[in-house]
Design a protein around this motif. Structure first.
Motif, PDB file in Angstrom:
ATOM      1  N   LEU A 184      20.761 -24.647 -13.361  1.00 53.84           N
ATOM      2  CA  LEU A 184      20.134 -23.336 -13.487  1.00 53.84           C
ATOM      3  C   LEU A 184      20.369 -22.507 -12.235  1.00 53.84           C
ATOM      4  N   SER A 185      21.451 -22.788 -11.514  1.00 51.42           N
ATOM      5  CA  SER A 185      21.721 -22.085 -10.263  1.00 51.42           C
ATOM      6  C   SER A 185      21.997 -20.608 -10.483  1.00 51.42           C
TER       7      SER A 185
ATOM      8  N   ASP B 205      21.309 -14.440 -12.888  1.00 46.71           N
ATOM      9  CA  ASP B 205      22.442 -13.570 -13.201  1.00 46.71           C
ATOM     10  C   ASP B 205      22.419 -13.229 -14.690  1.00 46.71           C
ATOM     11  N   PRO B 206      22.391 -11.944 -15.038  1.00 43.76           N
ATOM     12  CA  PRO B 206      22.335 -11.618 -16.467  1.00 43.76           C
ATOM     13  C   PRO B 206      23.617 -11.977 -17.224  1.00 43.76           C
ATOM     14  N   ASP B 207      24.720 -12.151 -16.529  1.00 37.46           N
ATOM     15  CA  ASP B 207      25.985 -12.485 -17.188  1.00 37.46           C
ATOM     16  C   ASP B 207      26.364 -13.951 -17.017  1.00 37.46           C
ATOM     17  N   TRP B 208      25.372 -14.813 -16.813  1.00 36.18           N
ATOM     18  CA  TRP B 208      25.648 -16.215 -16.564  1.00 36.18           C
ATOM     19  C   TRP B 208      26.420 -16.852 -17.700  1.00 36.18           C
ATOM     20  N   TRP B 209      26.087 -16.497 -18.922  1.00 33.36           N
ATOM     21  CA  TRP B 209      26.719 -17.142 -20.070  1.00 33.36           C
ATOM     22  C   TRP B 209      28.181 -16.734 -20.187  1.00 33.36           C
ATOM     23  N   VAL B 210      28.528 -15.470 -19.829  1.00 37.24           N
ATOM     24  CA  VAL B 210      29.918 -15.027 -19.888  1.00 37.24           C
ATOM     25  C   VAL B 210      30.737 -15.767 -18.837  1.00 37.24           C
ATOM     26  N   LYS B 211      30.181 -15.885 -17.639  1.00 35.31           N
ATOM     27  CA  LYS B 211      30.896 -16.558 -16.548  1.00 35.31           C
ATOM     28  C   LYS B 211      31.109 -18.036 -16.853  1.00 35.31           C
TER      29      LYS B 211
END
Length: 166
Positions: free
Chosen positions: A36-37, A41-47
């Motif tokens: 969960l680092s 970040d709102p774009d964590w899933w894209v990254k």
């Protein structure tokens, strides 16, 4: 009661049966804490998706940044181009796209990003030694391949000697 719910949906039934068979026992990451680092970040899933699938997100860059990235790859990205005329055409096309990008209106309060044009003659001069090295490597690979084919042909016995036992 047997501990089972009175009504069970088909999906819940499949999950329960898979658990009973032990199909979830040896999954990768089992028993490890969740990463969960990047939860803030709102774009964590894209990254994460891009990293997992080895995707190049260069196509998602704004125009000027994509042009800057393209220019940063010069002249190495031109090494496979065969002729000087093609190199000139590619660089002139790049410069045309840079000039077209400059004509777009700015968006927002920030100053517009500007990509620099590339000097065509300078790029051709940088391309020449790279192309010579690529051609030399291709020539060496071709010679190695021919030598291996000749060695294989010399080592092979003619069919008529194999048939006649000679």
């Amino acid at each position: 009661m047997t501990g089972q719910p009175y009504w069970e949906s088909p999906v819940e039934k499949q999950i329960r049966e898979a658990q009973e068979r032990g199909e979830f026992d040896d999954l990768p990451g089992a028993g490890k804490p969740l990463d969960l680092s990047d939860a803030g970040d709102p774009d964590w899933w894209v990254k994460r998706f891009a990293a997992r699938e080895n995707l190049d997100l260069g196509g998602a860059l704004p125009g000027a940044l994509a042009l800057r990235k393209e220019a940063a790859g010069y002249p190495e990205s031109l090494a496979d181009v065969r002729t000087e005329a093609q190199v000139r055409e590619i660089v002139e096309d790049y410069n045309t796209r840079v000039l077209a990008d400059r004509l777009r209106p700015a968006v927002g309060n920030l100053p517009p990003l500007i990509a620099r044009t590339v000097d065509v003659d300078e790029m051709v001069e940088q391309w020449r030694p790279l192309r010579a090295r690529v051609e030399q490597e291709q020539r060496a690979a071709r010679e190695r391949r021919l030598a291996a084919q000749q060695a294989a042909n010399e080592a092979r016995t003619p069919w008529w000697r194999r048939v006649l036992g000679g």
